[in-house]
Design a protein around this motif. Structure first.
Motif, PDB file in Angstrom:
ATOM      1  N   LEU A 214      53.409  82.359  34.400  1.00 56.76           N
ATOM      2  CA  LEU A 214      52.553  81.283  33.913  1.00 56.76           C
ATOM      3  C   LEU A 214      53.222  80.483  32.789  1.00 56.76           C
ATOM      4  O   LEU A 214      52.867  79.323  32.558  1.00 56.76           O
ATOM      5  CB  LEU A 214      51.221  81.847  33.413  1.00 56.76           C
ATOM      6  CG  LEU A 214      50.291  82.423  34.484  1.00 56.76           C
ATOM      7  CD1 LEU A 214      48.991  82.910  33.857  1.00 56.76           C
ATOM      8  CD2 LEU A 214      50.003  81.407  35.579  1.00 56.76           C
ATOM      9  N   SER A 215      54.172  81.095  32.110  1.00 55.78           N
ATOM     10  CA  SER A 215      54.875  80.375  31.044  1.00 55.78           C
ATOM     11  C   SER A 215      56.028  79.522  31.575  1.00 55.78           C
ATOM     12  O   SER A 215      56.625  78.760  30.807  1.00 55.78           O
ATOM     13  CB  SER A 215      55.415  81.362  30.003  1.00 55.78           C
ATOM     14  OG  SER A 215      56.484  82.138  30.550  1.00 55.78           O
ATOM     15  N   MET A 216      56.337  79.634  32.862  1.00 56.69           N
ATOM     16  CA  MET A 216      57.474  78.909  33.427  1.00 56.69           C
ATOM     17  C   MET A 216      57.437  77.406  33.173  1.00 56.69           C
ATOM     18  O   MET A 216      58.470  76.813  32.832  1.00 56.69           O
ATOM     19  CB  MET A 216      57.585  79.177  34.928  1.00 56.69           C
ATOM     20  CG  MET A 216      58.361  80.418  35.301  1.00 56.69           C
ATOM     21  SD  MET A 216      58.530  80.605  37.095  1.00 56.69           S
ATOM     22  CE  MET A 216      59.415  79.110  37.521  1.00 56.69           C
ATOM     23  N   PRO A 217      56.295  76.732  33.328  1.00 55.26           N
ATOM     24  CA  PRO A 217      56.306  75.283  33.077  1.00 55.26           C
ATOM     25  C   PRO A 217      56.736  74.903  31.662  1.00 55.26           C
ATOM     26  O   PRO A 217      57.208  73.786  31.434  1.00 55.26           O
ATOM     27  CB  PRO A 217      54.844  74.878  33.333  1.00 55.26           C
ATOM     28  CG  PRO A 217      54.326  75.917  34.282  1.00 55.26           C
ATOM     29  CD  PRO A 217      55.001  77.190  33.856  1.00 55.26           C
ATOM     30  N   LEU A 218      56.591  75.825  30.694  1.00 55.22           N
ATOM     31  CA  LEU A 218      56.956  75.513  29.314  1.00 55.22           C
ATOM     32  C   LEU A 218      58.465  75.507  29.117  1.00 55.22           C
ATOM     33  O   LEU A 218      58.982  74.745  28.287  1.00 55.22           O
ATOM     34  CB  LEU A 218      56.314  76.532  28.357  1.00 55.22           C
ATOM     35  CG  LEU A 218      54.786  76.592  28.361  1.00 55.22           C
ATOM     36  CD1 LEU A 218      54.303  77.665  27.403  1.00 55.22           C
ATOM     37  CD2 LEU A 218      54.209  75.238  27.972  1.00 55.22           C
ATOM     38  N   SER A 220      60.831  75.958  31.991  1.00 55.08           N
ATOM     39  CA  SER A 220      61.582  75.580  33.185  1.00 55.08           C
ATOM     40  C   SER A 220      61.351  74.114  33.534  1.00 55.08           C
ATOM     41  O   SER A 220      62.289  73.366  33.802  1.00 55.08           O
ATOM     42  CB  SER A 220      61.180  76.476  34.372  1.00 55.08           C
ATOM     43  OG  SER A 220      61.933  76.174  35.515  1.00 55.08           O
ATOM     44  N   GLY A 221      60.105  73.690  33.504  1.00 52.87           N
ATOM     45  CA  GLY A 221      59.783  72.290  33.769  1.00 52.87           C
ATOM     46  C   GLY A 221      59.907  71.939  35.239  1.00 52.87           C
ATOM     47  O   GLY A 221      60.370  72.736  36.066  1.00 52.87           O
ATOM     48  N   GLY A 222      59.461  70.764  35.580  1.00 53.63           N
ATOM     49  CA  GLY A 222      59.539  70.313  36.957  1.00 53.63           C
ATOM     50  C   GLY A 222      58.303  70.675  37.760  1.00 53.63           C
ATOM     51  O   GLY A 222      57.528  71.573  37.390  1.00 53.63           O
ATOM     52  N   ARG A 223      58.146  69.980  38.862  1.00 53.83           N
ATOM     53  CA  ARG A 223      56.973  70.194  39.701  1.00 53.83           C
ATOM     54  C   ARG A 223      56.960  71.595  40.307  1.00 53.83           C
ATOM     55  O   ARG A 223      55.898  72.204  40.455  1.00 53.83           O
ATOM     56  CB  ARG A 223      56.934  69.145  40.822  1.00 53.83           C
ATOM     57  CG  ARG A 223      55.661  69.189  41.649  1.00 53.83           C
ATOM     58  CD  ARG A 223      55.644  68.099  42.691  1.00 53.83           C
ATOM     59  NE  ARG A 223      56.702  68.283  43.679  1.00 53.83           N
ATOM     60  CZ  ARG A 223      56.869  67.507  44.741  1.00 53.83           C
ATOM     61  NH1 ARG A 223      56.074  66.471  44.933  1.00 53.83           N
ATOM     62  NH2 ARG A 223      57.851  67.742  45.590  1.00 53.83           N
ATOM     63  N   ARG A 224      58.162  72.097  40.652  1.00 55.51           N
ATOM     64  CA  ARG A 224      58.206  73.407  41.287  1.00 55.51           C
ATOM     65  C   ARG A 224      57.654  74.496  40.374  1.00 55.51           C
ATOM     66  O   ARG A 224      56.940  75.404  40.816  1.00 55.51           O
ATOM     67  CB  ARG A 224      59.642  73.748  41.698  1.00 55.51           C
ATOM     68  CG  ARG A 224      59.750  75.010  42.535  1.00 55.51           C
ATOM     69  CD  ARG A 224      61.158  75.222  43.049  1.00 55.51           C
ATOM     70  NE  ARG A 224      62.069  75.602  41.994  1.00 55.51           N
ATOM     71  CZ  ARG A 224      63.354  75.905  42.202  1.00 55.51           C
ATOM     72  NH1 ARG A 224      63.858  75.804  43.427  1.00 55.51           N
ATOM     73  NH2 ARG A 224      64.132  76.260  41.211  1.00 55.51           N
ATOM     74  N   ALA A 225      57.987  74.424  39.076  1.00 58.33           N
ATOM     75  CA  ALA A 225      57.490  75.426  38.131  1.00 58.33           C
ATOM     76  C   ALA A 225      55.975  75.402  38.052  1.00 58.33           C
ATOM     77  O   ALA A 225      55.323  76.453  38.006  1.00 58.33           O
ATOM     78  CB  ALA A 225      58.100  75.201  36.752  1.00 58.33           C
ATOM     79  N   TRP A 226      55.404  74.194  38.037  1.00 60.71           N
ATOM     80  CA  TRP A 226      53.949  74.088  37.986  1.00 60.71           C
ATOM     81  C   TRP A 226      53.305  74.607  39.272  1.00 60.71           C
ATOM     82  O   TRP A 226      52.266  75.274  39.224  1.00 60.71           O
ATOM     83  CB  TRP A 226      53.543  72.636  37.761  1.00 60.71           C
ATOM     84  CG  TRP A 226      53.715  72.181  36.352  1.00 60.71           C
ATOM     85  CD1 TRP A 226      54.733  71.411  35.849  1.00 60.71           C
ATOM     86  CD2 TRP A 226      52.876  72.493  35.237  1.00 60.71           C
ATOM     87  NE1 TRP A 226      54.571  71.217  34.507  1.00 60.71           N
ATOM     88  CE2 TRP A 226      53.436  71.850  34.097  1.00 60.71           C
ATOM     89  CE3 TRP A 226      51.702  73.223  35.094  1.00 60.71           C
ATOM     90  CZ2 TRP A 226      52.852  71.960  32.836  1.00 60.71           C
ATOM     91  CZ3 TRP A 226      51.128  73.321  33.838  1.00 60.71           C
ATOM     92  CH2 TRP A 226      51.693  72.694  32.721  1.00 60.71           C
ATOM     93  N   LEU A 227      53.938  74.326  40.419  1.00 57.40           N
ATOM     94  CA  LEU A 227      53.397  74.811  41.687  1.00 57.40           C
ATOM     95  C   LEU A 227      53.440  76.335  41.763  1.00 57.40           C
ATOM     96  O   LEU A 227      52.483  76.981  42.204  1.00 57.40           O
ATOM     97  CB  LEU A 227      54.173  74.206  42.856  1.00 57.40           C
ATOM     98  CG  LEU A 227      53.946  72.708  43.115  1.00 57.40           C
ATOM     99  CD1 LEU A 227      54.882  72.219  44.212  1.00 57.40           C
ATOM    100  CD2 LEU A 227      52.493  72.441  43.495  1.00 57.40           C
ATOM    101  N   ILE A 228      54.548  76.911  41.316  1.00 54.69           N
ATOM    102  CA  ILE A 228      54.676  78.367  41.341  1.00 54.69           C
ATOM    103  C   ILE A 228      53.652  79.003  40.401  1.00 54.69           C
ATOM    104  O   ILE A 228      52.947  79.954  40.771  1.00 54.69           O
ATOM    105  CB  ILE A 228      56.103  78.790  40.947  1.00 54.69           C
ATOM    106  CG1 ILE A 228      57.098  78.392  42.040  1.00 54.69           C
ATOM    107  CG2 ILE A 228      56.172  80.296  40.704  1.00 54.69           C
ATOM    108  CD1 ILE A 228      58.541  78.618  41.657  1.00 54.69           C
ATOM    109  N   ALA A 229      53.557  78.470  39.178  1.00 50.58           N
ATOM    110  CA  ALA A 229      52.615  79.026  38.207  1.00 50.58           C
ATOM    111  C   ALA A 229      51.178  78.894  38.707  1.00 50.58           C
ATOM    112  O   ALA A 229      50.372  79.831  38.591  1.00 50.58           O
ATOM    113  CB  ALA A 229      52.780  78.320  36.860  1.00 50.58           C
TER     114      ALA A 229
END
Length: 394
Positions: A214-218, A220-229
């Motif tokens: 869940l912390s990946m978007p912070l 890693s960034g990018g749409r993929r990180a948000w989709l995975i999280a």
């Protein structure tokens, strides 16, 4: 010396053995011997010829290096008041830890892609170990579906094995390949790893994995990180609604009582602690037989090495986190951040061991520190190369 091919090849094999042998090694003795021969020995041989590298690493991040050396020195000094029956054994383990850590920079500066390659191969190897564990659990041994899943080898413990596979899952999310066939194959490996963690019914491992993803978007960034999280969050919510009783039927496993008693023990010797290698038992009112560790890495460090040791360890861990944050735009930086965030959650309820022989707990303590040192060494190596180029152009 450290640039010699045999040194590099041996370190590569040794670190891969550390990462994959935790599950696939036939015995703990063979696992330890493999690390001694393929990691500690070549690292020791290469140390003398790498003085310039360590000077550059110190100049690149003196705070990290000073915190790490002070932490190890304080642990060694505590041998003067330790209650350990064999004081030389903890001293040897300090040396082993330091040799393990120096292996990462020695490999990184000569083979910049090696760390990423190691973790990619380890992800595949541990996913296959998860598959084999599932086969043994449900087919060979015919265990019921609700019984806790354990791994193989040194990852056989449901909790510690869950943490190892959770780390592999976090690494795997950074290696998603291109092309639909390869992505489907990689998705299958990730399902094995995530499924293994859930089936261990280790709440600590599941929570640590969830928090890291869940912390990946912070970082890693990018749409993929948000989709995975987002996908993992939805899956976790559905899983808790469907299988929440699995995770809650064991209550809190004495953790609040253990923590309170551990803090009380720590405050009995607040500055020096009991000394490295000292045995202790955490006795609670609900469990008079006592626990042989505090089930929390921070209180464990405080009991053994006092508040001085605890502050030094926190400094090392903060520097490890910052090293990953500075390099979050790189693959290695993201691998480190995912690992250190997962480990930071995991050690709150489990893995209260730091100076033991190489084992699953090392994945949550010394492995992130080693990855951070590799990043520092890479930055130092780049500056060294730039300096040499500038000198040659004059």
């Amino acid at each position: 010396m450290y640039e010699q091919r045999w040194i590099q090849l041996t370190l590569l094999i040794g670190l891969l053995w550390f990462l994959m042998g935790i599950a696939w090694a036939p015995s703990n003795k063979l696992y330890q011997q493999g690390i001694a021969l393929a990691v500690w020995l070549p690292a020791l041989i290469a140390l003398w010829g790498s003085r310039a590298l360590w000077g550059a690493v110190w100049r690149e991040n003196p705070l990290f290096c000073a915190a790490l050396l002070a932490w190890c020195a304080w642990a060694a000094i505590s041998l003067f008041w330790t209650a350990a029956e064999e004081p030389l054994k903890p001293l040897k383990r300090i040396v082993y830890v330091m040799l393990f850590l120096v292996a990462f920079p020695l490999l990184q500066v000569v083979r910049p892609q090696a760390i990423g390659l190691l973790l990619r191969v380890a992800t595949i190897g541990l996913a296959l170990a998860a598959l084999w564990s599932l086969y043994l659990h449900f087919y060979a041994h015919v265990r019921p579906f609700g019984e806790r899943l354990g791994g193989i080898g040194e990852a056989a413990h449901p909790i510690l094995g869950g943490y190892v596979m959770a780390l592999a899952a976090v690494w795997g999310l950074q290696f998603i390949p291109r092309g639909l066939p390869l992505r489907l194959l990689w998705a299958g490996l990730l399902v094995l790893l995530f499924g293994f963690v859930v089936l261990t019914q280790s709440r600590g491992a599941c929570l640590a994995l969830l928090f890291s993803v869940l912390s990946m978007p912070l970082w890693s960034g990018g749409r993929r990180a948000w989709l995975i999280a987002g996908g993992i969050a939805v899956g976790a919510l559905v899983g808790m609604l469907r299988f929440g009783s699995w995770f809650m039927e064991r209550g809190v496993s004495y953790r609040p009582e253990i923590f309170a008693e551990s803090v009380s023990m720590m405050l009995q010797r607040p500055w020096l602690g009991l000394g490295i290698g000292s045995d202790y038992h955490v006795v609670t009112a609900n469990y008079p037989a006592g626990f042989d560790h505090s089930h929390n890495l921070l209180t464990h460090v405080g009991i053994e090495l006092g508040l001085v040791g605890l502050l030094l360890w926190l400094a090392v861990w903060l520097c490890t986190l910052l090293a990953g944050w500075r390099e979050r735009a790189t693959l290695e930086g993201r691998l480190l951040l995912g690992s250190v965030i997962l480990a930071s959650v995991a050690v709150q309820t489990d893995a209260a061991s730091i100076w033991g022989t190489p084992r699953a707990e090392w994945f949550l303590t010394w492995l992130p520190v080693g990855l951070a040192l590799a990043l520092v060494a890479r930055a130092a190596s780049v500056k060294m190369s730039d300096s040499v180029k500038m000198a040659s152009q004059r």
